[in-house]
Design a protein around this motif. Structure first.
Motif, mmCIF file in Angstrom:
data_model
loop_
_atom_site.group_PDB
_atom_site.id
_atom_site.type_symbol
_atom_site.label_atom_id
_atom_site.label_comp_id
_atom_site.label_asym_id
_atom_site.label_seq_id
_atom_site.Cartn_x
_atom_site.Cartn_y
_atom_site.Cartn_z
ATOM 1 N N GLN A 85 0.852 -1.187 0.000
ATOM 2 C CA GLN A 85 0.000 0.000 0.000
ATOM 3 C C GLN A 85 0.879 1.223 0.000
ATOM 4 N N ILE A 86 0.380 2.319 -0.524
ATOM 5 C CA ILE A 86 1.134 3.558 -0.316
ATOM 6 C C ILE A 86 0.295 4.639 0.336
ATOM 7 N N ASN A 87 -1.011 4.478 0.356
ATOM 8 C CA ASN A 87 -1.817 5.580 0.893
ATOM 9 C C ASN A 87 -2.129 5.413 2.381
ATOM 10 N N ASN A 89 0.490 6.047 4.579
ATOM 11 C CA ASN A 89 1.547 6.830 5.212
ATOM 12 C C ASN A 89 2.745 6.013 5.671
ATOM 13 N N ILE B 86 4.847 12.289 -3.615
ATOM 14 C CA ILE B 86 3.794 11.414 -3.112
ATOM 15 C C ILE B 86 3.692 11.422 -1.596
ATOM 16 N N ASN B 89 0.572 13.422 0.913
ATOM 17 C CA ASN B 89 -0.833 13.042 1.062
ATOM 18 C C ASN B 89 -1.739 13.527 -0.045
ATOM 19 N N VAL B 92 -1.177 10.882 -3.310
ATOM 20 C CA VAL B 92 -0.928 9.466 -3.105
ATOM 21 C C VAL B 92 -2.169 8.619 -3.407
ATOM 22 N N ASP B 93 -3.330 9.127 -3.086
ATOM 23 C CA ASP B 93 -4.547 8.386 -3.414
ATOM 24 C C ASP B 93 -4.720 8.261 -4.920
ATOM 25 N N GLN B 96 -2.292 5.736 -6.269
ATOM 26 C CA GLN B 96 -2.691 4.353 -5.978
ATOM 27 C C GLN B 96 -3.895 3.952 -6.832
ATOM 28 N N ASN B 291 -7.819 12.218 4.320
ATOM 29 C CA ASN B 291 -8.642 11.257 5.062
ATOM 30 C C ASN B 291 -8.874 11.607 6.531
#
Lengths: 344, 344
Positions: A85-87, A89, B86, B89, B92-93, B96, B291
DNA sequence: TTGTAGGCGTTATCAT
DNA sequence: ATGATAACGCCTACAA
């Protein structure tokens, strides 16, 4: 000018085509081989010739074709990076560090985000290998035996990151999640805490940290431990929700141990939303020392690992091995640091 | 078994070599071309033959060589994705989401993190093109003319993301930063606010949002506007520091307008650290609806853009165009939503 | 349905 | 210092 010659190239075949070494060679009145050398091994080419080549390169708008080059040399300057995963953190700093350092070393990064299932990882790595990367970065040390077989067969350098084992596939840089857990456990055990709530993501490494802590906390007389395992993604909302679950269970808590700073931040938010004070009513500890942890209110006590340096070094280990430079330490324990701030 | 045949392959040349179509063909007693068809276009091959091929593939451990395939077909199933960062924040979404959807469509992602300088971007994209990607994703709409020339010359589909213009290089999906700024300005202007502090990252799009807000706020009689431009990375610490600067300036503020939720979260933290209350003492607004924004205390008022969907659709637009599927909307305005929560 | 010949764009190797 | 030739592994186009 560029456009003139480009148009010539186009009109020759009647349709658009990108310039090749052959085109450059023609424009420069040289053989393709000489152009290739001028570009890749200039020191064996006469300066005047190099100048002619450069002019032809500019006028044709030539961009090398690394597919052809890679096919001919079996070196692609490509590194495949596989992360779950990258989202969340957790890995994003490491990925960016890897990317940066690979760029410095002249490599491109093929990034694959595979989730947490070893079977998925196996399939995906298999297709990744069809790009013939010069090396590969894998997250963690738990892979299917099929994957290991495939990678060994491909015969390329591998760096596993973000965990520790004496028996990596090839090279390794990371830290012991069990010891991180132990350290957290000892911190609370030696301070007279007895009642613990865990908020733990359901991934394997988070579980190992949790169990590492629990194995220490169990040595406390009359300890009480309550766990909430949360589904991914481990964001702040999930942390808030998990704390609610813990509080609703009716247990009393001295400390809440979270598998990431994000969950810890959520737990703290929720505590204060309920009129509780951290660390007055209970302590909260996180993991990873994400960039907000030090600046939160209260500042989050956590375990820090040097995520950036880990990425830099992983990239260097791979590049070194690829380039025939001996890797002094093929297994690197990055260690960790318990960072005591306000929340615990 | 696998190892047996692998060893045969190895011993033929005296050293390790990965299996080729030729090897598979030999193992199956077929021609390489038939094997290729069985793998890539099975419907024109007899089922019994396919079975023989599959067995040979397994026994040889064959992994296709996409360098060779790409060279032959000029299609690589590779997409280059270029983003400035990336680990802040913001992107990054989207990255992905792009990665996920590209995987669904059968593409790999070559990810390049280039920072915020158009010149750097130009050089990097140029080397990226040497991989002959089938398509490319660029962040933003401000590129050097050199870059545009190179990309046009490469003649591959492009999607620019995260901004809006009537004249993209090729396709585009994003939103208007100016209008986002306008919306923020109007929100405060219509509510009688007069004294504003800006905490704005130094990147171009953040500036456009800020100026969009200011252009509206200037219409307020007796307005007061004070700006702090912060260097990247725009993390929580920077937000805290910037708010301190604003407060130290001696101005009075009704509202603090931040170029990201991360900065807003920092500003709120700092405010409360100084004994001030948000929104009682002043309002704070962020951007991006990261988020944590909805779950912060106070929940952060912000402007939301659908970062995930943007990525999915960018990937689909590219894949569609590459595969000859008409892209109905080559320019997509994703819009934005002002999300009013507690902080403003 | 399967096979053969040739080429994709580059570089290793062996001349010159 | 430069050039010619033959791979690299696959697929398009045509033939059988």
């Amino acid at each position: 000018m560029t456009n003139v010659l480009n148009n010539i190239i186009k009109s020759q075949k009647g349709r658009s085509r990108t310039a090749t070494l052959e085109d450059v060679a023609q424009a420069a009145g040289l053989s393709p081989m000489t152009v290739s050398r001028a570009l890749n091994n200039p020191k064996v080419v006469r300066p005047a010739t190099i100048a002619r080549v450069m002019e032809a390169v500019n006028s044709t708008g030539y961009i090398p074709n690394m597919l052809a080059g890679g096919l001919a040399t079996s070196r692609t300057k490509l590194i495949a990076v596989v992360v779950p995963q990258i989202n969340n953190n957790m890995f994003v700093d490491t990925v960016q560090a890897i990317s940066d350092q690979l760029a410095v070393r002249g490599y491109h990064m093929l990034l694959c985000i595979v989730g947490y299932e070893p079977e998925d990882e196996t399939d995906i790595v298999s297709t990744l290998l069809s790009r013939r990367p010069d090396g590969i970065v894998l997250t963690g040390i738990h892979h299917t035996s099929e994957l290991k077989r495939i990678i060994l067969n491909a015969n390329i350098p591998v760096v596993e990151i973000w965990d520790l084992t004496p028996t990596p596939i090839d090279m390794l840089i990371g830290f012991s999640h069990e010891k991180v857990g132990n350290a957290i456990g000892e911190y609370f055990a030696t301070r007279g805490f007895t009642n613990f709530g865990f908020i733990c993501a359901s991934d394997r490494r988070a579980m190992v940290r949790k169990n590492g802590a629990i194995s220490v906390l169990r040595t406390i007389p009359e300890h009480d431990i309550k766990e909430v395992i949360v589904s991914r993604p481990a964001n702040m909302e999930v942390g808030r929700h998990a704390l609610r679950q813990l509080l609703d269970s009716g247990h009393h808590f001295d400390a809440i141990i979270c598998s990431s700073d994000t969950l810890a931040q959520g737990a703290i938010m929720e505590a204060e939303a309920q009129g509780l004070r951290v660390p007055d009513d209970f302590s909260v500890i996180g993991f990873a020392d994400l960039n907000f942890a030090a600046h939160n209110r209260p500042a989050i006590t956590t375990v820090s690992v040097d995520k950036w340096d880990l990425g830099i070094r992983a990239a260097d280990m791979l590049a070194d091995k690829i380039e025939g430079i001996a890797v002094a330490e093929p297994i690197v324990d990055m260690g960790y640091r318990l960072v005591i701030r306000e929340s615990a």
